[in-house]
Design an enzyme around this catalytic site. Sequence first.
Site, PDB file in Angstrom:
ATOM      1  N   HIS A 123       0.880  -1.236   0.003  1.00  0.00           N
ATOM      2  CA  HIS A 123       0.056  -0.031   0.049  1.00  0.00           C
ATOM      3  C   HIS A 123       0.851   1.153   0.009  1.00  0.00           C
ATOM      4  O   HIS A 123       0.476   2.416  -0.258  1.00  0.00           O
ATOM      5  CB  HIS A 123      -0.969   0.156   1.252  1.00  0.00           C
ATOM      6  CG  HIS A 123      -2.029  -1.042   1.279  1.00  0.00           C
ATOM      7  ND1 HIS A 123      -2.854  -1.014  -0.032  1.00  0.00           N
ATOM      8  CD2 HIS A 123      -2.285  -1.983   2.204  1.00  0.00           C
ATOM      9  CE1 HIS A 123      -3.798  -2.195   0.357  1.00  0.00           C
ATOM     10  NE2 HIS A 123      -3.445  -2.834   1.479  1.00  0.00           N
ATOM     11  N   ASP A 159      -2.782 -10.595  -2.427  1.00  0.00           N
ATOM     12  CA  ASP A 159      -3.371 -10.155  -1.273  1.00  0.00           C
ATOM     13  C   ASP A 159      -4.980  -9.616  -1.528  1.00  0.00           C
ATOM     14  O   ASP A 159      -5.132  -9.014  -2.820  1.00  0.00           O
ATOM     15  CB  ASP A 159      -2.582  -8.809  -0.747  1.00  0.00           C
ATOM     16  CG  ASP A 159      -2.899  -8.517   0.488  1.00  0.00           C
ATOM     17  OD1 ASP A 159      -2.342  -8.475   1.617  1.00  0.00           O
ATOM     18  OD2 ASP A 159      -3.945  -7.572   0.674  1.00  0.00           O
ATOM     19  N   HIS A 161      -6.404  -6.979  -0.842  1.00  0.00           N
ATOM     20  CA  HIS A 161      -6.597  -5.761  -0.833  1.00  0.00           C
ATOM     21  C   HIS A 161      -5.860  -5.434  -2.163  1.00  0.00           C
ATOM     22  O   HIS A 161      -4.669  -5.660  -2.569  1.00  0.00           O
ATOM     23  CB  HIS A 161      -6.012  -4.884   0.230  1.00  0.00           C
ATOM     24  CG  HIS A 161      -6.881  -5.408   1.583  1.00  0.00           C
ATOM     25  ND1 HIS A 161      -6.090  -6.215   2.668  1.00  0.00           N
ATOM     26  CD2 HIS A 161      -7.834  -4.841   2.120  1.00  0.00           C
ATOM     27  CE1 HIS A 161      -7.091  -6.108   3.469  1.00  0.00           C
ATOM     28  NE2 HIS A 161      -8.202  -5.610   3.280  1.00  0.00           N
ATOM     29  N   ASP A 239      -5.217 -12.975   2.985  1.00  0.00           N
ATOM     30  CA  ASP A 239      -6.341 -12.159   3.461  1.00  0.00           C
ATOM     31  C   ASP A 239      -7.296 -12.499   2.716  1.00  0.00           C
ATOM     32  O   ASP A 239      -8.425 -12.026   3.087  1.00  0.00           O
ATOM     33  CB  ASP A 239      -6.089 -10.924   4.069  1.00  0.00           C
ATOM     34  CG  ASP A 239      -5.061 -10.115   3.091  1.00  0.00           C
ATOM     35  OD1 ASP A 239      -5.078 -10.426   1.852  1.00  0.00           O
ATOM     36  OD2 ASP A 239      -4.866  -8.971   3.565  1.00  0.00           O
TER      37      ASP A 239
HETATM   38 ZN   LIG Z   1      -4.115  -7.199   2.630  1.00  0.00          ZN
END
Ligand SMILES: [Zn+2]
Length: 296
Positions: A123, A159, A161, A239
């Site tokens: 991120h 991931d 996200h 995740d």
């Molecule tokens: Zn994540």
Amino acid sequence: MSLASSMPGMKIITDERCAEYSSPGHPERPARIERTLEKLRSQNDLPIVWAPPGPPDEAAILRAHSPGHVARLNEQQDFDADTPFHPRIADYARASVGAVLEALKCARAGESVFSLMRPPGHHATRNTVMGFCYLNNIAIAALQALATGAKRVAVYDFDVHHGNGTENILLNQEGAAFFSIHQSPCYPGTGTRDVGNNCFNYPVPPLTPRENYRQTLASALERLKDFKPDIVAVSAGFDAYARDPLAQETLEAEDFYWLGQSLRRLDVPVFSVLEGGYSKDLPGLILAYLTGLDGK
Ligand SMILES: [Zn+2]
């Protein structure tokens, strides 16, 4: 002469000191690494070679991040609600970078390799610390690969996200392609469509049945193959697991095994870096992925 490339099994790059910092109640916690180390050390099915991170490389970091971003890591002030300042966080973030650069070297030497470190990175944008991430390990490694001889580098981010920071840093970068498969809507809210000429996003609705999620992961891999990379860098987040507390997806351990196996079958050098994964089952998910990568 190194015999490393002829050694069997999986190389894990880690440093237990990455578990030294924490915030009470924060999901990105030391136990993620500590419990994974316990799990990996207490099993005999997957042969493991342990190695420490290499040195952090300031020039490599500054290909991905602005000098202002790097300087900000030393200012004793929280970055956002998710991403606190910790004493020596700049050193911990640099150790994660040193680990991914070592993983890149090992992959080039023909080894199967995984960087088991925190903080994660995907991120962090060129100028912004966010989402538990301080320096973008995978983007730094991708740019390092290009600066040291690779012609085509693919980043595959599974991931749950969106890897917004990696996209921000690699956008329209010649020789790089980014493939992110992630839940949408979900944090950080980006990744709803392809961006630029090299960032390919695969948003997946919450609670997508795992067969369909796997089909999307497979489609992204097909497009990655068409790019014909010399080397593949993987943002390995766990995740999208059915019982992860931070998202609403459906994958099981055997899906992470399948991911490892699918990446190995690309038959190009691959290195993987731990991103997210917050359930108590994380150690088993990582072991399943590594077992698939190893070819068992
Ligand atoms: Zn994540």
